[in-house]
Design a protein around this motif. Structure first.
Motif, PDB file in Angstrom:
ATOM      1  N   UNK A   1       0.802  -1.226   0.000  1.00 29.95           N
ATOM      2  CA  UNK A   1       0.000   0.000   0.000  1.00 29.95           C
ATOM      3  C   UNK A   1       0.836   1.277   0.000  1.00 29.95           C
ATOM      4  N   UNK A   2       2.145   1.152  -0.016  1.00 28.21           N
ATOM      5  CA  UNK A   2       3.023   2.314  -0.107  1.00 28.21           C
ATOM      6  C   UNK A   2       3.989   2.135  -1.274  1.00 28.21           C
ATOM      7  N   UNK A   3       4.431   3.256  -1.831  1.00 27.22           N
ATOM      8  CA  UNK A   3       5.483   3.201  -2.832  1.00 27.22           C
ATOM      9  C   UNK A   3       6.738   2.620  -2.196  1.00 27.22           C
ATOM     10  N   UNK A   4       7.550   1.939  -3.019  1.00 22.41           N
ATOM     11  CA  UNK A   4       8.745   1.281  -2.509  1.00 22.41           C
ATOM     12  C   UNK A   4       9.657   2.191  -1.725  1.00 22.41           C
ATOM     13  N   UNK A   5       9.810   3.441  -2.175  1.00 19.02           N
ATOM     14  CA  UNK A   5      10.731   4.335  -1.479  1.00 19.02           C
ATOM     15  C   UNK A   5      10.226   4.716  -0.096  1.00 19.02           C
ATOM     16  N   UNK A   6       8.899   4.696   0.117  1.00 18.48           N
ATOM     17  CA  UNK A   6       8.351   5.003   1.435  1.00 18.48           C
ATOM     18  C   UNK A   6       8.521   3.847   2.409  1.00 18.48           C
ATOM     19  N   UNK A   7       8.757   2.643   1.875  1.00 19.58           N
ATOM     20  CA  UNK A   7       8.974   1.480   2.727  1.00 19.58           C
ATOM     21  C   UNK A   7      10.391   1.473   3.292  1.00 19.58           C
ATOM     22  N   UNK A   8      11.294   2.093   2.582  1.00 12.77           N
ATOM     23  CA  UNK A   8      12.698   2.169   3.014  1.00 12.77           C
ATOM     24  C   UNK A   8      12.798   2.740   4.423  1.00 12.77           C
ATOM     25  N   UNK A   9      13.416   1.992   5.335  1.00 12.26           N
ATOM     26  CA  UNK A   9      13.607   2.472   6.700  1.00 12.26           C
ATOM     27  C   UNK A   9      12.356   2.441   7.553  1.00 12.26           C
ATOM     28  N   UNK A  10      11.329   1.711   7.141  1.00 13.42           N
ATOM     29  CA  UNK A  10      10.068   1.636   7.862  1.00 13.42           C
ATOM     30  C   UNK A  10      10.296   1.287   9.336  1.00 13.42           C
ATOM     31  N   UNK A  11       9.721   2.081  10.224  1.00 12.11           N
ATOM     32  CA  UNK A  11       9.757   1.812  11.652  1.00 12.11           C
ATOM     33  C   UNK A  11      10.983   2.290  12.392  1.00 12.11           C
ATOM     34  N   UNK A  12      11.976   2.825  11.689  1.00 16.45           N
ATOM     35  CA  UNK A  12      13.210   3.235  12.377  1.00 16.45           C
ATOM     36  C   UNK A  12      13.035   4.542  13.146  1.00 16.45           C
ATOM     37  N   UNK A  13      11.894   5.220  12.959  1.00 15.47           N
ATOM     38  CA  UNK A  13      11.663   6.468  13.677  1.00 15.47           C
ATOM     39  C   UNK A  13      10.994   6.254  15.031  1.00 15.47           C
ATOM     40  N   UNK A  14      10.844   5.002  15.476  1.00 11.41           N
ATOM     41  CA  UNK A  14      10.279   4.726  16.794  1.00 11.41           C
ATOM     42  C   UNK A  14      11.376   4.820  17.854  1.00 11.41           C
ATOM     43  N   UNK A  15      11.008   5.019  19.124  1.00 11.86           N
ATOM     44  CA  UNK A  15      12.023   5.020  20.174  1.00 11.86           C
ATOM     45  C   UNK A  15      12.857   3.746  20.230  1.00 11.86           C
ATOM     46  N   UNK A  16      12.273   2.602  19.879  1.00 13.26           N
ATOM     47  CA  UNK A  16      13.044   1.359  19.864  1.00 13.26           C
ATOM     48  C   UNK A  16      13.846   1.186  18.583  1.00 13.26           C
ATOM     49  N   UNK A  17      13.615   2.056  17.603  1.00 12.55           N
ATOM     50  CA  UNK A  17      14.485   2.123  16.434  1.00 12.55           C
ATOM     51  C   UNK A  17      14.321   1.050  15.385  1.00 12.55           C
ATOM     52  N   UNK A  18      13.189   0.360  15.380  1.00 15.29           N
ATOM     53  CA  UNK A  18      12.983  -0.703  14.396  1.00 15.29           C
ATOM     54  C   UNK A  18      11.494  -0.942  14.226  1.00 15.29           C
ATOM     55  N   UNK A  19      11.096  -1.596  13.123  1.00 13.97           N
ATOM     56  CA  UNK A  19       9.704  -2.011  12.989  1.00 13.97           C
ATOM     57  C   UNK A  19       9.399  -3.184  13.912  1.00 13.97           C
ATOM     58  N   UNK A  20       8.145  -3.301  14.319  1.00 13.92           N
ATOM     59  CA  UNK A  20       7.733  -4.441  15.120  1.00 13.92           C
ATOM     60  C   UNK A  20       7.403  -5.638  14.249  1.00 13.92           C
ATOM     61  N   UNK A  21       7.409  -6.810  14.852  1.00 14.15           N
ATOM     62  CA  UNK A  21       7.053  -8.045  14.169  1.00 14.15           C
ATOM     63  C   UNK A  21       5.631  -8.460  14.578  1.00 14.15           C
ATOM     64  N   UNK A  22       4.887  -9.109  13.680  1.00 15.86           N
ATOM     65  CA  UNK A  22       3.519  -9.507  14.016  1.00 15.86           C
ATOM     66  C   UNK A  22       3.401 -10.303  15.310  1.00 15.86           C
ATOM     67  N   UNK A  23       4.352 -11.196  15.587  1.00 14.88           N
ATOM     68  CA  UNK A  23       4.269 -12.002  16.800  1.00 14.88           C
ATOM     69  C   UNK A  23       4.347 -11.135  18.051  1.00 14.88           C
ATOM     70  N   UNK A  24       4.989  -9.981  17.958  1.00 17.48           N
ATOM     71  CA  UNK A  24       5.082  -9.095  19.115  1.00 17.48           C
ATOM     72  C   UNK A  24       3.736  -8.465  19.438  1.00 17.48           C
ATOM     73  N   UNK A  25       2.886  -8.318  18.440  1.00 14.77           N
ATOM     74  CA  UNK A  25       1.543  -7.794  18.661  1.00 14.77           C
ATOM     75  C   UNK A  25       0.602  -8.905  19.127  1.00 14.77           C
ATOM     76  N   UNK A  26       0.824 -10.109  18.624  1.00 18.08           N
ATOM     77  CA  UNK A  26      -0.023 -11.239  19.007  1.00 18.08           C
ATOM     78  C   UNK A  26      -0.045 -11.447  20.517  1.00 18.08           C
ATOM     79  N   UNK A  27       1.055 -11.145  21.185  1.00 21.56           N
ATOM     80  CA  UNK A  27       1.117 -11.316  22.636  1.00 21.56           C
ATOM     81  C   UNK A  27       0.049 -10.491  23.334  1.00 21.56           C
ATOM     82  N   UNK A  28      -0.231  -9.291  22.816  1.00 21.57           N
ATOM     83  CA  UNK A  28      -1.262  -8.442  23.406  1.00 21.57           C
ATOM     84  C   UNK A  28      -2.644  -9.044  23.202  1.00 21.57           C
TER      85      UNK A  28
END
Length: 298
Positions: A245-272
């Motif tokens: 749903x995003x252009x390829x260039x917008x995917x570059x670096x996805x999630x690195x602007x979070x305090x933890x510095x990375x995108x989350x993984x689906x399994x990390x959300x499943x725990x909730x």
């Protein structure tokens, strides 16, 4: 996230990728071809029986957060029905194979949830196939990033986003409630976008804010009947929704602007989702649980 073993959670912390390269897929996207491959808990989640005997319906259960939640629920002892957009049957077949390897039942219910009738039928098939219903996870969602402001949002896109995200959830809960007994749980997937909206996701963010409001109202309405209603608000999670749903260039670096510095993984959300469906959350209702890598959900 914590590694779940047969003896219980350990404190080992897996190393997840911190950077995503530019890439794109056609909507609705598929797990195959994503780099890096998302972690849905296929090998990392080992259950502790926290959902033993429960029967769950998970929409959008073929990939991403829904897939991880379906796998975790099955490993925790639940039988699972997963609804998914019909074009995503290949991913859904993979989920069913994983779930059945655990010894739990898995119903595959291809559904376009944008009508009340489709949701009524979805619930009917789930109750018939599983013998009842204890947990409803409304996770199916649609987004499509735009390149401009409000002038760039077409009527067709606006209608699809609201029909999928909000109306679909409303009709799903309406159909499910008559089948839910005291102790049942309803969980919505909302988003950090409800709290920190992006201009390019103006319509999507609005639906997620609306779902938070709906969740609070339903928690008040259904609480006297012993039904809990909550929401999980993910941050930037690496799922097929992103490259499709995003252009390829917008995917570059996805999630690195979070305090933890990375995108989350689906399994990390499943725990909730596991926690909110479990008896451990017996006094938790009307709340939003953020899984955002450090972004605030208030």
């Amino acid at each position: 996230m914590t590694d779940h073993t047969a003896d219980g959670p350990t404190t080992d912390q897996p190393t997840y990728p911190t950077h995503v390269e530019a890439q794109a897929q056609e909507w609705p996207g598929h797990t195959d071809g994503m780099t890096p491959t998302p972690d849905h808990g296929e090998t990392s989640w080992r259950g502790l029986g926290r959902l033993a005997g429960k029967r769950a319906l998970i929409t959008g259960g073929d990939s991403g957060i829904g897939r991880a939640t379906a796998i975790a629920y099955a490993r925790e002892g639940a039988d699972v029905a997963i609804a998914f957009f019909p074009a995503e049957m290949a991913d859904a077949d993979e989920v069913r194979e994983i779930i059945e390897e655990t010894g739990r039942r898995c119903l595959l219910l291809p559904t376009d949830q944008r009508t009340e009738e489709a949701n009524q039928r979805l619930v009917e098939l789930t109750v018939e196939g599983l013998g009842g219903l204890d947990v409803v996870v409304s996770n199916a969602g649609y987004q499509m990033g735009t390149k401009g402001g409000i002038e760039e949002f077409s009527a067709a896109q606006l209608e699809q986003v609201f029909a999928t995200n909000f109306f679909g959830t409303f009709w799903l809960v309406k159909a499910a409630v008559p089948h839910l007994a005291p102790g049942s749980s309803i969980v919505f997937t909302t988003s950090i976008q409800a709290f920190q909206p992006s201009e390019v996701l103006l319509d999507y963010a609005a639906t997620k804010a609306a779902l938070n409001n709906l969740m609070v109202n339903l928690a008040s309405e259904l609480g006297p009947r012993g039904i809990r209603v909550n929401a999980v608000a993910p941050g930037p999670i690496w799922t097929p929704l992103i490259p499709s749903t995003f252009d390829g260039d917008k995917v570059e670096g996805f999630g690195t602007d979070t305090p933890l510095g990375r995108p989350g993984q689906p399994v990390e959300v499943a725990a909730a989702f596991v926690f909110l469906a479990s008896d451990e959350a017996s006094y938790v209702s009307g709340t939003v649980l953020g899984v955002t890598g450090g972004r605030a959900v208030f």
